[in-house]
Design an enzyme around this catalytic site. Structure first.
Site, PDB file in Angstrom:
ATOM      1  N   LYS A 148       0.838  -1.199   0.000  1.00  0.00           N
ATOM      2  CA  LYS A 148       0.000   0.000   0.000  1.00  0.00           C
ATOM      3  C   LYS A 148       0.873   1.248   0.000  1.00  0.00           C
ATOM      4  O   LYS A 148       0.646   2.171  -0.784  1.00  0.00           O
ATOM      5  CB  LYS A 148      -0.907  -0.024   1.231  1.00  0.00           C
ATOM      6  CG  LYS A 148      -2.122   0.863   1.113  1.00  0.00           C
ATOM      7  CD  LYS A 148      -2.982   0.773   2.375  1.00  0.00           C
ATOM      8  CE  LYS A 148      -3.797  -0.506   2.419  1.00  0.00           C
ATOM      9  NZ  LYS A 148      -4.372  -0.745   3.766  1.00  0.00           N
TER      10      LYS A 148
ATOM     11  N   ARG B 161      -3.104   3.140   8.496  1.00  0.00           N
ATOM     12  CA  ARG B 161      -3.437   2.009   7.627  1.00  0.00           C
ATOM     13  C   ARG B 161      -2.288   1.025   7.563  1.00  0.00           C
ATOM     14  O   ARG B 161      -1.154   1.394   7.319  1.00  0.00           O
ATOM     15  CB  ARG B 161      -3.725   2.515   6.218  1.00  0.00           C
ATOM     16  CG  ARG B 161      -4.527   3.781   6.172  1.00  0.00           C
ATOM     17  CD  ARG B 161      -4.590   4.365   4.766  1.00  0.00           C
ATOM     18  NE  ARG B 161      -5.265   3.479   3.833  1.00  0.00           N
ATOM     19  CZ  ARG B 161      -5.293   3.690   2.524  1.00  0.00           C
ATOM     20  NH1 ARG B 161      -4.666   4.737   1.988  1.00  0.00           N
ATOM     21  NH2 ARG B 161      -5.920   2.851   1.737  1.00  0.00           N
TER      22      ARG B 161
ATOM     23  N   GLY C 148      -8.480  -7.320   4.103  1.00  0.00           N
ATOM     24  CA  GLY C 148      -9.288  -7.481   5.304  1.00  0.00           C
ATOM     25  C   GLY C 148      -8.558  -8.084   6.482  1.00  0.00           C
ATOM     26  O   GLY C 148      -9.132  -8.292   7.531  1.00  0.00           O
TER      27      GLY C 148
ATOM     28  N   MET D 190      -5.763  -6.893   8.035  1.00  0.00           N
ATOM     29  CA  MET D 190      -5.234  -5.927   8.979  1.00  0.00           C
ATOM     30  C   MET D 190      -6.259  -4.804   9.119  1.00  0.00           C
ATOM     31  O   MET D 190      -7.110  -4.624   8.278  1.00  0.00           O
ATOM     32  CB  MET D 190      -3.922  -5.350   8.453  1.00  0.00           C
ATOM     33  CG  MET D 190      -2.938  -6.407   8.105  1.00  0.00           C
ATOM     34  SD  MET D 190      -2.480  -7.364   9.540  1.00  0.00           S
ATOM     35  CE  MET D 190      -0.746  -7.248   9.383  1.00  0.00           C
TER      36      MET D 190
ATOM     37  N   ARG E 257      -3.711  -1.281  -6.433  1.00  0.00           N
ATOM     38  CA  ARG E 257      -2.913  -2.514  -6.375  1.00  0.00           C
ATOM     39  C   ARG E 257      -3.346  -3.387  -7.527  1.00  0.00           C
ATOM     40  O   ARG E 257      -4.420  -3.174  -8.118  1.00  0.00           O
ATOM     41  CB  ARG E 257      -3.128  -3.243  -5.053  1.00  0.00           C
ATOM     42  CG  ARG E 257      -4.564  -3.665  -4.845  1.00  0.00           C
ATOM     43  CD  ARG E 257      -4.768  -4.389  -3.520  1.00  0.00           C
ATOM     44  NE  ARG E 257      -6.183  -4.484  -3.242  1.00  0.00           N
ATOM     45  CZ  ARG E 257      -6.717  -4.491  -2.024  1.00  0.00           C
ATOM     46  NH1 ARG E 257      -5.960  -4.414  -0.971  1.00  0.00           N
ATOM     47  NH2 ARG E 257      -7.999  -4.595  -1.863  1.00  0.00           N
TER      48      ARG E 257
ATOM     49  N   HIS F 198     -16.504  -8.439   1.701  1.00  0.00           N
ATOM     50  CA  HIS F 198     -15.491  -9.378   2.184  1.00  0.00           C
ATOM     51  C   HIS F 198     -15.675 -10.752   1.548  1.00  0.00           C
ATOM     52  O   HIS F 198     -14.742 -11.343   1.007  1.00  0.00           O
ATOM     53  CB  HIS F 198     -15.568  -9.478   3.705  1.00  0.00           C
ATOM     54  CG  HIS F 198     -14.586 -10.451   4.288  1.00  0.00           C
ATOM     55  ND1 HIS F 198     -14.916 -11.759   4.567  1.00  0.00           N
ATOM     56  CD2 HIS F 198     -13.284 -10.318   4.603  1.00  0.00           C
ATOM     57  CE1 HIS F 198     -13.863 -12.374   5.050  1.00  0.00           C
ATOM     58  NE2 HIS F 198     -12.852 -11.515   5.088  1.00  0.00           N
TER      59      HIS F 198
ATOM     60  N   SER G  78      10.972 -44.302 -13.233  1.00  0.00           N
ATOM     61  CA  SER G  78       9.882 -43.390 -12.919  1.00  0.00           C
ATOM     62  C   SER G  78       9.839 -43.227 -11.403  1.00  0.00           C
ATOM     63  O   SER G  78       9.708 -44.207 -10.681  1.00  0.00           O
ATOM     64  CB  SER G  78       8.554 -43.944 -13.439  1.00  0.00           C
ATOM     65  OG  SER G  78       7.503 -43.087 -13.058  1.00  0.00           O
TER      66      SER G  78
ATOM     67  N   CYS H  83       5.881 -40.131 -11.307  1.00  0.00           N
ATOM     68  CA  CYS H  83       4.458 -40.463 -11.375  1.00  0.00           C
ATOM     69  C   CYS H  83       3.765 -40.359 -10.021  1.00  0.00           C
ATOM     70  O   CYS H  83       2.601 -40.710  -9.882  1.00  0.00           O
ATOM     71  CB  CYS H  83       4.254 -41.844 -11.973  1.00  0.00           C
ATOM     72  SG  CYS H  83       4.982 -43.152 -10.975  1.00  0.00           S
TER      73      CYS H  83
ATOM     74  N   TYR I 221       9.785 -36.138 -18.178  1.00  0.00           N
ATOM     75  CA  TYR I 221       8.351 -35.858 -18.085  1.00  0.00           C
ATOM     76  C   TYR I 221       7.884 -35.906 -16.635  1.00  0.00           C
ATOM     77  O   TYR I 221       8.542 -36.488 -15.773  1.00  0.00           O
ATOM     78  CB  TYR I 221       7.533 -36.838 -18.939  1.00  0.00           C
ATOM     79  CG  TYR I 221       7.546 -38.259 -18.426  1.00  0.00           C
ATOM     80  CD1 TYR I 221       6.636 -38.669 -17.447  1.00  0.00           C
ATOM     81  CD2 TYR I 221       8.451 -39.192 -18.903  1.00  0.00           C
ATOM     82  CE1 TYR I 221       6.648 -39.966 -16.951  1.00  0.00           C
ATOM     83  CE2 TYR I 221       8.470 -40.485 -18.427  1.00  0.00           C
ATOM     84  CZ  TYR I 221       7.566 -40.872 -17.446  1.00  0.00           C
ATOM     85  OH  TYR I 221       7.578 -42.135 -16.957  1.00  0.00           O
TER      86      TYR I 221
HETATM   87  P1  ADP Z   1      -7.814  -2.172   3.570  1.00  0.00           P
HETATM   88  O1  ADP Z   1      -6.411  -2.576   3.411  1.00  0.00           O
HETATM   89  O2  ADP Z   1      -8.601  -3.051   4.452  1.00  0.00           O
HETATM   90  O3  ADP Z   1      -8.467  -1.878   2.260  1.00  0.00           O
HETATM   91  P2  ADP Z   1      -7.380   0.632   3.848  1.00  0.00           P
HETATM   92  O4  ADP Z   1      -6.188   1.079   4.574  1.00  0.00           O
HETATM   93  O5  ADP Z   1      -7.319   0.673   2.387  1.00  0.00           O
HETATM   94  O6  ADP Z   1      -7.785  -0.797   4.370  1.00  0.00           O
HETATM   95  O7  ADP Z   1      -8.574   1.503   4.378  1.00  0.00           O
HETATM   96  C1  ADP Z   1      -9.914   1.200   4.120  1.00  0.00           C
HETATM   97  C2  ADP Z   1     -10.645   2.402   3.603  1.00  0.00           C
HETATM   98  O8  ADP Z   1     -10.534   3.479   4.489  1.00  0.00           O
HETATM   99  C3  ADP Z   1     -10.103   2.949   2.312  1.00  0.00           C
HETATM  100  O9  ADP Z   1     -10.601   2.261   1.209  1.00  0.00           O
HETATM  101  C4  ADP Z   1     -10.584   4.368   2.324  1.00  0.00           C
HETATM  102  O10 ADP Z   1     -11.894   4.439   1.806  1.00  0.00           O
HETATM  103  C5  ADP Z   1     -10.590   4.698   3.780  1.00  0.00           C
HETATM  104  N1  ADP Z   1      -9.435   5.528   4.063  1.00  0.00           N
HETATM  105  C6  ADP Z   1      -8.193   5.160   4.401  1.00  0.00           C
HETATM  106  N2  ADP Z   1      -7.369   6.219   4.541  1.00  0.00           N
HETATM  107  C7  ADP Z   1      -8.115   7.297   4.272  1.00  0.00           C
HETATM  108  C8  ADP Z   1      -7.848   8.690   4.218  1.00  0.00           C
HETATM  109  N3  ADP Z   1      -6.647   9.200   4.458  1.00  0.00           N
HETATM  110  N4  ADP Z   1      -8.865   9.516   3.906  1.00  0.00           N
HETATM  111  C9  ADP Z   1     -10.090   9.025   3.659  1.00  0.00           C
HETATM  112  N5  ADP Z   1     -10.412   7.733   3.674  1.00  0.00           N
HETATM  113  C10 ADP Z   1      -9.438   6.871   3.986  1.00  0.00           C
HETATM  114 MG    MG Z   2      -7.870  -0.685   0.963  1.00  0.00          MG
END
Ligand code: ADP
Ligand code: MG
Ligand code: MG
Length: 877
Positions: free
Chosen positions: A22, A92, A101, A103, A336, A454, A763, A830, A850
């Site tokens: 990220k 984040r 999802g 972390m 990503r 999710h 084999s 095999c 093979y």
């Molecule tokens: P995940 O890895 O679970 O996707 P993120 O770190 O991407 O978690 O955060 C989830 C959501 O939180 C992001 O998709 C975004 O919508 C919101 N978010 C994160 N940072 C910011 C920020 N600086 N300003 C506004 N929204 C944020």
């Molecule tokens: Mg995200």
């Protein structure tokens, strides 16, 4: 001095290892001039240091964090905790390999009883300020203080109920103030401490929590599932907030640059107006499709479309983008490489090659061989589908077909799967705690949540069939039932899910075999251009052989002859044969078996045409064929007209304490040569018959199992040659054939130079070789191998992936010694490992000719063999 914290301006996309996925991509987007809220990344090295220092953020790192914070204040012209214009940040997590999802993210950090007023002042929006504060308390308490989210939900829900409100957006300032008061009381009740008011303290606590979450159970399960090493650590991104919840010209969303289920080249995503981050993915409110943004905010939509295209071209791969709109301004929060189904992965890779964006090698490397498994599973039989009872329809969140019994919790699914039952996990919505159940279920059905919920994201990653957002079903998880259109379905009832249409059916539905066509076939063709290893299949019947050929098998590497003996009609004769007291009687029984065996081989030879076919002579312990109960013995004694007591005695005599190490394989032929003689006769007669009938030049490869001594093979080879010569002489024709052996006993590997004198091919039977090298019983080791994996003694079950250091070493020795004696000795594998990508790569390195695997794994093996070539090329550069 080590640098632990990097401003977004200082990084780029190559720095994933240090900044996490990220962070590196936020830096990259900043670098190429996209609108990214400013911020900084605390590196994975800081995370590892944190663990080294017994879970303490040391002063040096703290200083770097606060220096960067000061910079951020200057650049945003806002001050952390200010009563006029406060800086708010998100905290984040970001691992090196994205773990959706797994972390936890905290938004709106920096708010306290004072700065909330400052936020209200600066934005002239009191309601928004209080809404942000209550979100922050809830998130912070959940992630950092570990107070269950539902306790906060309850407070929120009862405030809504008391005031007759339906939507969160209808809450007034007064409502929000009440909620915040109660939230803080809850925090005090749960922790005996006031909710932290110092923003700097909040920040450090949040960073620690992210570091801690690297080791939470969910993250560990995910890592195990995806083979992600645990020493990588996670980075933490601290980013100034932008607000999607500022009103009707604000919003938030996620979008893929192409369709992640099909690969179609068209923006695919969802958004919600007046909402913040989590609202879209949490599946609490149902979002709108991204195209709809065109009507709501045409300019932002246009800008976003351009950014999406730019990012896809920049990364030369399909992107999964998170964005927020604040008062009509677009901000990018994440990009990503998007997770996708196997079908989408293939379509995208092949189309990108056609469009000149990537080359064939890159395309091959874009698809994990194991992913192909998704395409090699059956789909619903279309005829049966038409006749089936549709219950309802949800979103086609992840393709495939699944039939199973309804379960309402992850634990129930896991329990049922241990009893080998197929299940469908039905949930209101899934959360990361459900991950083990999602792994064990055949399919997943949720009542809430969109295409990026999710359930949808995780299911697609696992290639598991999923129908999400099925609004019509009313799930009652407590009473283990769901209702839909007046009907009730209970735990244990069968339902079927079609992940391609989103339709849910009543009952079990039969499935149809998969096909290899279109872009999939194209990609396989490219794999064939690259690979050096040939791909054969393990097939015992003409039907398996045909399936394998359809999937591209170039021969049979293992045809087990004993499977043919278990047929109802034949087993009596087999039993008669093995209980015979005299050679004459045995020969009589074998004479009866001969035509059966011959017919089997004729079928297989015809199916394989001129492809090579390796036939293994009888291998398993005789005891597997014995009648087991007294009732069976009595019945047999009548059928073959042998006295019951006498027969019972014979059966007792034949029983072994340790059959896997007992009288089996070529040992049988040393004591009862007549059995192999009959089998060789059948092989040769079949080859001659097919040659006469169709003109196909069948070239059987006759394989002797479980050889450990040169002498064993010498004796048996002579028997094979004599028998073959006799058959050919009688038919007055010649058929080419090879004689070889399995290498599946360590002694055979260690004396391969001697054994090769009598073998035209080797084999590797790596199932038995693993069993005999470790002295692990294949049938019993499951019980402790899982424990070995948990304790880190094994990274992978050695019956699944070749243990290169031990079993692999024996293979290496055998190859070398074998080639010393016979330079052109044919080499193959095999065991089950022949279909496992990492093991295939090892076989490629060893220089085998093979690999042989089950029919449905043939495409996986073709791709893995091609990738082995590409990987080795890259590594030797
Ligand atoms: P995940 O890895 O679970 O996707 P993120 O770190 O991407 O978690 O955060 C989830 C959501 O939180 C992001 O998709 C975004 O919508 C919101 N978010 C994160 N940072 C910011 C920020 N600086 N300003 C506004 N929204 C944020
Ligand atoms: Mg995200
Ligand atoms: Mg074996």
């Amino acid at each position: 001095m080590v640098k632990y914290v990097y401003a977004f301006e200082e990084g780029n996309k190559e720095m994933k290892k240090l900044l996490g996925g990220k962070g590196a991509n936020l830096a990259e987007m900043t670098k190429i001039g996209l609108p990214v809220p400013q911020g900084f990344t605390v590196s994975t090295e800081a995370c590892n240091k944190y663990y080294e220092d017994n879970k303490q953020i040391n002063d040096e790192i703290k200083k770097e964090i606060f220096n960067n914070l000061k910079d951020l204040e200057q650049r945003t012209e806002k001050i952390f905790g200010d009563i006029d214009n406060p800086l708010l940040v998100s905290v984040r997590s970001g691992a090196v390999i994205s773990m959706p999802g797994m972390m936890d993210t905290i938004l709106n950090l920096g708010l306290n009883d004072e700065s909330v007023e400052g936020l209200a002042k600066a934005t002239e929006n009191k309601r928004f300020a209080y809404d942000s504060y209550r979100r922050f308390i809830q998130m912070f308490s959940d992630v950092v203080l570990e107070i269950s989210k539902y306790k906060f939900d309850n407070i929120l829900e009862s405030e809504k109920e008391n005031n007759n409100l339906e939507l969160d957006t209808e809450l007034t300032i007064e409502n929000l103030k009440n909620i915040i008061k109660e939230y803080k009381e809850l925090v005090f009740k749960e922790t005996r401490k006031r909710f932290p008011q110092d923003p700097k303290e909040q920040l450090l606590m949040a960073i620690e929590a992210v570091f801690d979450s690297w080791n939470n159970p969910r993250a560990n399960v995910y890592r195990q599932l995806h083979d992600i090493p645990s020493h990588l650590g996670t980075a933490v991104n601290v980013q100034s907030m932008v607000f999607g919840n500022m009103g009707e010209t604000s919003g938030t969303g996620v979008a893929f640059t192409r369709n992640p289920s099909t690969g179609e080249k068209k923006l695919f995503g969802e958004f919600l107006m007046n909402a913040q981050g989590e609202d879209v993915v949490a599946g609490i409110r149902t979002p709108q499709t991204i195209e709809h943004l065109k009507n709501v905010m045409p300019e932002v939509y246009e800008q976003f479309t351009n950014v999406a295209e730019l990012l896809e071209n920049h990364y030369t791969d399909m992107q999964d983008i998170e964005f927020t709109i604040e008062n009509g301004n677009l901000y990018l929060l994440q990009t990503r490489n998007g997770k996708r189904t196997a079908a989408a992965a293939i379509n995208i890779a092949v189309e990108m090659v056609r469009d000149g964006i990537i080359d064939k090698e890159t395309a091959l490397m874009r698809i994990e061989p194991i992913q192909l498994d998704q395409l090699l599973h059956p789909t619903f039989d279309e005829k049966a589908l038409i006749e089936s009872n549709k219950i309802t329809q949800g979103l086609p969140a992840s393709p495939g077909a699944a039939t199973g019994k309804i379960c309402f919790s992850a634990e129930d699914v896991v329990k049922a799967s241990q009893e080998k039952q197929k299940t469908i996990l039905v949930r209101m919505e899934t959360s990361p705690e459900d991950i083990e159940g999602m792994v064990a279920a055949e399919g997943i059905l949720t009542a809430r949540g969109g295409m990026t919920s999710h359930a949808a994201v995780v299911a697609r990653g696992m290639g598991k069939c999923c129908v999400a957002g099925c609004g019509e079903i009313k799930v009652d998880e407590k009473n283990k039932l769901f209702k839909v259109n007046g009907k009730t379905f209970n735990e244990g009832d069968y339902i079927s899910l079609d992940g391609n249409t989103g339709i849910v059916y009543e009952g079990k539905i039969p499935t149809r075999e998969p096909e290899l066509s279109g872009n999939f076939a194209e990609l396989m063709k490219w794999a064939d251009e690259y690979r050096i290893l040939k791909i054969r299949t393990n097939a015992d019947t003409p039907r398996d052989a045909q399936t394998a050929v359809k999937f591209g098998a170039e021969g049979i590497g293992l045809c087990r002859t004993e499977h043919m003996f278990f047929d109802d009609e034949r087993i009596t004769v087999v039993r008669q044969m093995i209980t015979s007291k005299t050679v004459e009687n045995r020969l009589k029984a074998l004479d009866k078996l001969l035509p059966y065996q011959k017919e089997d081989f004729v079928g297989i030879f015809k199916a394989m045409e001129d492809r090579p076919v390796t036939i293994r002579l009888l291998d398993p312990p005789l005891h597997e064929f014995l009648p087991h109960t007294d009732e069976d013995i009595r019945q047999l004694s009548q059928q073959i007209k042998v006295d019951y007591n006498e027969l019972k005695e014979t059966v007792e005599e034949l029983k072994e304490f340790n059959p896997m190490l007992g009288h089996r394989g070529c040992r049988l032929a040393i004591t009862y040569p007549e059995i192999y003689e009959m089998q060789v006769k059948a092989i040769m007669m079949a080859a001659i018959e097919v040659k006469k009938e169709t003109g196909i030049a069948v070239k059987p490869e006759i394989m002797v199992p479980l050889v450990g001594l040169e002498k064993e093979l010498e004796i048996i080879r002579e028997l094979i040659n004599n028998t073959a010569q006799a058959v050919m002489k009688e038919a007055n024709t010649e058929v080419e054939y090879l004689v070889g052996t399995m290498i599946e006993v360590p002694r055979a590997a260690l004396t391969a130079n001697e054994i090769a004198k009598h073998a035209e091919f080797f084999s590797f039977g790596t199932n038995d070789l693993t069993q005999t090298t470790f002295a692990f019983s294949r049938d019993d080791s499951g019980k402790f191998i899982s424990e070995y994996r948990k304790k880190g003694i094994f990274e992978k079950d050695p019956f699944e992936r070749i243990d290169q250091a031990g079993v692999g070493k024996l293979m290496e020795i055998a190859v070398e010694l074998g080639q010393q004696t016979r330079k052109d000795i044919k080499l193959g594998i095999c065991g089950e490992h022949g279909g496992e990508p990492e093991s295939i790569r090892f076989c490629h390195k060893l220089g085998l000719h093979y690999v042989s695997c089950s029919p449905f794994r043939v495409p996986i093996a073709r791709l893995a063999a091609a990738r082995a070539v590409v990987i080795n090329k890259v590594q030797s550069k």
